[in-house]
Design an enzyme around this catalytic site. Structure first.
Site, short mmCIF file in Angstrom:
data_model
loop_
_atom_site.label_atom_id
_atom_site.label_comp_id
_atom_site.label_asym_id
_atom_site.label_seq_id
_atom_site.Cartn_x
_atom_site.Cartn_y
_atom_site.Cartn_z
N GLU A 143 -9.46 -14.48 -1.43
CA GLU A 143 -8.16 -13.89 -1.73
C GLU A 143 -7.84 -13.89 -3.22
O GLU A 143 -8.15 -14.86 -3.91
CB GLU A 143 -7.07 -14.73 -1.04
CG GLU A 143 -6.54 -14.18 0.24
CD GLU A 143 -5.71 -12.90 0.10
OE1 GLU A 143 -5.37 -12.52 -1.03
OE2 GLU A 143 -5.40 -12.30 1.12
N ASP A 183 -7.75 -5.47 -1.56
CA ASP A 183 -7.24 -5.11 -2.89
C ASP A 183 -7.35 -6.28 -3.86
O ASP A 183 -6.73 -7.32 -3.65
CB ASP A 183 -5.76 -4.69 -2.78
CG ASP A 183 -5.57 -3.44 -1.92
OD1 ASP A 183 -6.35 -2.49 -2.10
OD2 ASP A 183 -4.65 -3.42 -1.08
N SER A 188 -6.73 -7.39 5.45
CA SER A 188 -5.91 -6.76 4.41
C SER A 188 -4.56 -6.32 4.95
O SER A 188 -4.45 -5.89 6.10
CB SER A 188 -6.66 -5.54 3.86
OG SER A 188 -5.80 -4.74 3.08
N ALA A 189 -3.54 -6.38 4.09
CA ALA A 189 -2.20 -5.91 4.48
C ALA A 189 -2.09 -4.39 4.38
O ALA A 189 -1.12 -3.80 4.83
CB ALA A 189 -1.16 -6.55 3.57
N LYS A 200 1.47 -8.92 -4.85
CA LYS A 200 0.08 -8.91 -4.38
C LYS A 200 -0.03 -9.51 -2.99
O LYS A 200 0.51 -10.59 -2.74
CB LYS A 200 -0.82 -9.68 -5.36
CG LYS A 200 -1.09 -8.92 -6.63
CD LYS A 200 -2.12 -9.65 -7.49
CE LYS A 200 -2.35 -8.91 -8.79
NZ LYS A 200 -3.16 -9.72 -9.70
N ASP A 205 -9.96 -10.40 1.74
CA ASP A 205 -8.88 -9.50 1.36
C ASP A 205 -9.56 -8.28 0.70
O ASP A 205 -10.71 -8.38 0.26
CB ASP A 205 -7.97 -10.23 0.37
CG ASP A 205 -6.92 -9.32 -0.19
OD1 ASP A 205 -6.25 -8.62 0.59
OD2 ASP A 205 -6.76 -9.29 -1.44
#
Ligand code: BG6
Ligand code: MG
Length: 215
Positions: free
Chosen positions: A170, A12, A115-116, A46, A10
């Site tokens: 994560e 962020d 990542s989103a 998150k 991930d």
């Protein structure tokens, strides 16, 4: 686990300290809309996509708004967020992240970003980490938000490895669930109470070694 072929990260809150900027921008929006938004509320945002995050935030504030307003609000938040990340430098890479990526490369383990965020490329460019990844899956390539496993399954596919050969790193509850849903081993980065569904939890990538994965 079976032999590790790939690690999926991930962005962020794992590689860079942008979780604080997301929080600042969402809190600013909540305050403009007339309600408070705490760090605890922020935990459920998150890992979640921008529009899904807005939905949760509006629920916290007890507000119902039309689609046009939602798009405007998400844009307002993103403009503030982009202002914060435009000033990022490699100093904002989280402790141990770069070193761990380099150790993996050295050992021949493949590396993907999962990542989103639709801002992932801007951030990776600003902190000079684009070349540390063999595959980059971000919010521009996915349509299902974590805990849906899509982002990690796409990463495994692009790296040409099986989900059972992957480890996911994560900092978000939703991200750990996404890893589990993908059939991957998960390492939580942060608070063990928040990340209690992870296979193991460490406080930062600085604490991470391949030995901890029994490699
Ligand atoms: C995730 C963050 O990585 O990306 C979430 O943890 C964020 O907080 C999501 O909402 C989407 O990011 P962006 O940059 O596309 O708004
Ligand atoms: Mg995160």
């Amino acid at each position: 686990m079976t032999k590790i072929e790939a690690c999926l990260f991930d962005l962020d809150g794992v590689i860079v300290d942008t979780a604080k900027y997301h929080y600042l921008a969402w809190r600013r929006l909540a305050n403009e809309l007339g309600f408070d938004f705490t760090q605890e509320h922020n935990e459920s945002l998150k890992g979640v996509s921008r529009m899904e995050s807005l939905k949760i935030l509006l629920q916290v504030g007890g507000l119902t708004v039309d689609e046009t307003s939602k798009i405007e609000m998400a844009e307002r938040k993103n403009n503030w967020y982009c202002e914060y990340i435009s000033k990022m430098t490699p100093d904002e890479i989280l402790p141990g992240a770069k070193e761990f990526l380099e150790e993996l490369r050295h050992k021949g383990i493949k590396i993907a970003l999962g990542s989103a965020s639709k801002n992932a490329m801007t951030i990776l460019n600003n902190v000079n980490l684009v070349n540390h990844f063999d595959a980059i899956i971000d919010g521009t390539k996915t349509s299902n938000a974590k805990p849906n496993p899509e982002v990690f399954l796409l990463g495994a596919k692009e790296l040409n490895v099986l989900p059972s050969e992957c480890v996911v790193f994560e900092d978000a509850r939703s991200g750990i669930e996404a890893a589990t849903n993908a059939g991957m081993y998960s390492v939580g980065i942060g608070d063990p109470l928040v990340l209690n569904k992870a296979n193991i939890v460490v406080s930062s990538l600085k604490e991470m070694t391949l030995e901890k994965l029994n490699y």
